[in-house]
Design a protein around this motif. Structure first.
Motif, PDB file in Angstrom:
ATOM      1  N   LYS A   1       0.843  -1.190   0.000  1.00 30.26           N
ATOM      2  CA  LYS A   1       0.000   0.000   0.000  1.00 30.26           C
ATOM      3  C   LYS A   1       0.876   1.237   0.000  1.00 30.26           C
ATOM      4  N   CYS A   2       0.316   2.338  -0.491  1.00 29.88           N
ATOM      5  CA  CYS A   2       1.000   3.630  -0.492  1.00 29.88           C
ATOM      6  C   CYS A   2       0.092   4.634   0.196  1.00 29.88           C
ATOM      7  N   PHE A   3       0.520   5.164   1.339  1.00 31.73           N
ATOM      8  CA  PHE A   3      -0.239   6.218   1.993  1.00 31.73           C
ATOM      9  C   PHE A   3      -0.105   7.495   1.172  1.00 31.73           C
ATOM     10  N   LYS A   4      -1.216   8.181   0.929  1.00 27.96           N
ATOM     11  CA  LYS A   4      -1.204   9.383   0.100  1.00 27.96           C
ATOM     12  C   LYS A   4      -0.338  10.483   0.693  1.00 27.96           C
TER      13      LYS A   4
ATOM     14  N   THR B   1      -3.053   1.241 -17.475  1.00 25.02           N
ATOM     15  CA  THR B   1      -3.302   0.113 -16.577  1.00 25.02           C
ATOM     16  C   THR B   1      -3.715   0.626 -15.203  1.00 25.02           C
ATOM     17  N   VAL B   2      -4.763   0.053 -14.625  1.00 26.01           N
ATOM     18  CA  VAL B   2      -5.162   0.383 -13.252  1.00 26.01           C
ATOM     19  C   VAL B   2      -4.276  -0.444 -12.327  1.00 26.01           C
ATOM     20  N   PHE B   3      -3.434   0.226 -11.524  1.00 24.08           N
ATOM     21  CA  PHE B   3      -2.454  -0.478 -10.698  1.00 24.08           C
ATOM     22  C   PHE B   3      -2.814  -0.521  -9.217  1.00 24.08           C
ATOM     23  N   ALA B   4      -3.869   0.207  -8.797  1.00 22.15           N
ATOM     24  CA  ALA B   4      -4.216   0.265  -7.371  1.00 22.15           C
ATOM     25  C   ALA B   4      -5.680   0.649  -7.197  1.00 22.15           C
ATOM     26  N   ARG B   5      -6.148   0.523  -5.940  1.00 24.06           N
ATOM     27  CA  ARG B   5      -7.494   0.965  -5.557  1.00 24.06           C
ATOM     28  C   ARG B   5      -7.353   1.968  -4.421  1.00 24.06           C
ATOM     29  N   GLU B   6      -8.207   2.987  -4.421  1.00 20.06           N
ATOM     30  CA  GLU B   6      -8.216   3.943  -3.316  1.00 20.06           C
ATOM     31  C   GLU B   6      -8.966   3.322  -2.142  1.00 20.06           C
ATOM     32  N   THR B   7      -8.416   3.460  -0.941  1.00 15.89           N
ATOM     33  CA  THR B   7      -9.028   2.875   0.244  1.00 15.89           C
ATOM     34  C   THR B   7      -8.589   3.649   1.485  1.00 15.89           C
ATOM     35  N   LEU B   8      -9.154   3.297   2.618  1.00 10.15           N
ATOM     36  CA  LEU B   8      -8.710   3.811   3.908  1.00 10.15           C
ATOM     37  C   LEU B   8      -7.984   2.690   4.641  1.00 10.15           C
TER      38      LEU B   8
ATOM     39  N   ARG C   1      -6.287   2.084   8.286  1.00 19.11           N
ATOM     40  CA  ARG C   1      -6.175   2.630   9.646  1.00 19.11           C
ATOM     41  C   ARG C   1      -6.664   4.069   9.705  1.00 19.11           C
ATOM     42  N   GLY C   2      -7.703   4.381   8.923  1.00 17.72           N
ATOM     43  CA  GLY C   2      -8.296   5.704   8.950  1.00 17.72           C
ATOM     44  C   GLY C   2      -7.567   6.747   8.122  1.00 17.72           C
ATOM     45  N   THR C   3      -6.557   6.335   7.353  1.00 13.68           N
ATOM     46  CA  THR C   3      -5.760   7.248   6.537  1.00 13.68           C
ATOM     47  C   THR C   3      -5.933   6.893   5.063  1.00 13.68           C
ATOM     48  N   PRO C   4      -6.147   7.855   4.171  1.00 13.63           N
ATOM     49  CA  PRO C   4      -6.287   7.558   2.741  1.00 13.63           C
ATOM     50  C   PRO C   4      -5.021   6.920   2.177  1.00 13.63           C
ATOM     51  N   ALA C   5      -5.210   5.874   1.362  1.00 11.10           N
ATOM     52  CA  ALA C   5      -4.077   5.137   0.809  1.00 11.10           C
ATOM     53  C   ALA C   5      -4.465   4.518  -0.526  1.00 11.10           C
ATOM     54  N   TYR C   6      -3.447   4.099  -1.277  1.00 13.14           N
ATOM     55  CA  TYR C   6      -3.641   3.303  -2.493  1.00 13.14           C
ATOM     56  C   TYR C   6      -3.230   1.875  -2.170  1.00 13.14           C
ATOM     57  N   LYS C   7      -4.125   0.930  -2.414  1.00 11.70           N
ATOM     58  CA  LYS C   7      -3.832  -0.490  -2.195  1.00 11.70           C
ATOM     59  C   LYS C   7      -3.374  -1.059  -3.541  1.00 11.70           C
ATOM     60  N   ILE C   8      -2.132  -1.516  -3.626  1.00 14.47           N
ATOM     61  CA  ILE C   8      -1.547  -1.980  -4.878  1.00 14.47           C
ATOM     62  C   ILE C   8      -2.128  -3.335  -5.261  1.00 14.47           C
ATOM     63  N   ILE C   9      -2.467  -3.492  -6.550  1.00 21.67           N
ATOM     64  CA  ILE C   9      -3.030  -4.740  -7.070  1.00 21.67           C
ATOM     65  C   ILE C   9      -1.886  -5.617  -7.573  1.00 21.67           C
ATOM     66  N   GLY C  10      -1.658  -6.749  -6.915  1.00 20.61           N
ATOM     67  CA  GLY C  10      -0.652  -7.730  -7.368  1.00 20.61           C
ATOM     68  C   GLY C  10       0.709  -7.116  -7.627  1.00 20.61           C
ATOM     69  N   VAL C  11       1.241  -7.346  -8.837  1.00 16.58           N
ATOM     70  CA  VAL C  11       2.542  -6.807  -9.213  1.00 16.58           C
ATOM     71  C   VAL C  11       2.390  -5.760 -10.317  1.00 16.58           C
ATOM     72  N   LYS C  12       1.272  -5.053 -10.324  1.00 17.09           N
ATOM     73  CA  LYS C  12       1.039  -4.028 -11.343  1.00 17.09           C
ATOM     74  C   LYS C  12       1.844  -2.758 -11.094  1.00 17.09           C
ATOM     75  N   ALA C  13       2.404  -2.620  -9.910  1.00 14.12           N
ATOM     76  CA  ALA C  13       3.325  -1.527  -9.597  1.00 14.12           C
ATOM     77  C   ALA C  13       4.442  -2.110  -8.747  1.00 14.12           C
ATOM     78  N   THR C  14       5.685  -1.691  -9.041  1.00 15.97           N
ATOM     79  CA  THR C  14       6.836  -2.246  -8.336  1.00 15.97           C
ATOM     80  C   THR C  14       7.779  -1.135  -7.891  1.00 15.97           C
ATOM     81  N   LEU C  15       8.698  -1.494  -6.993  1.00 16.07           N
ATOM     82  CA  LEU C  15       9.738  -0.574  -6.537  1.00 16.07           C
ATOM     83  C   LEU C  15      10.885  -0.561  -7.523  1.00 16.07           C
ATOM     84  N   LYS C  16      11.550   0.591  -7.603  1.00 15.28           N
ATOM     85  CA  LYS C  16      12.747   0.685  -8.432  1.00 15.28           C
ATOM     86  C   LYS C  16      13.889   1.159  -7.560  1.00 15.28           C
TER      87      LYS C  16
END
Length: 83
Positions: free
Chosen positions: A37-40, A59-66, A68-83
């Protein structure tokens, strides 16, 4: 559940699209685990034009969600990776 720490982590990473390798975010990541997940509030630079969608290949790589009460992007599978 507790909220994430207000103090940003020192480690800055690039998040890229898993399909076309286009740069999506510069993000302050805490810990050494996988990208789930990525906190906004921790996104330093956002290169996307529409939320959760790659600007190059659409490509849709994440879903917007809360998390722990904080807005975040929940990453879908391996559609986004670290570099």
């Amino acid at each position: 559940m507790s909220k994430p720490n207000k103090k940003l982590p020192t480690r800055s990473v690039d998040i890229v699209c898993g399909k076309c390798k286009t740069l999506l975010f510069k993000y302050k990541k805490g810990g050494k685990g996988a990208l789930v997940k990525c906190f906004k509030e921790r996104i330093v630079v956002d290169y996307t034009e529409r939320p959760c969608t790659c600007p190059h290949c659409e490509t849709v790589f994440a879903r917007e969600t809360l998390v722990r009460g904080t807005p975040a992007y929940k990453i879908i599978g391996v559609k986004a990776t670290l570099k």
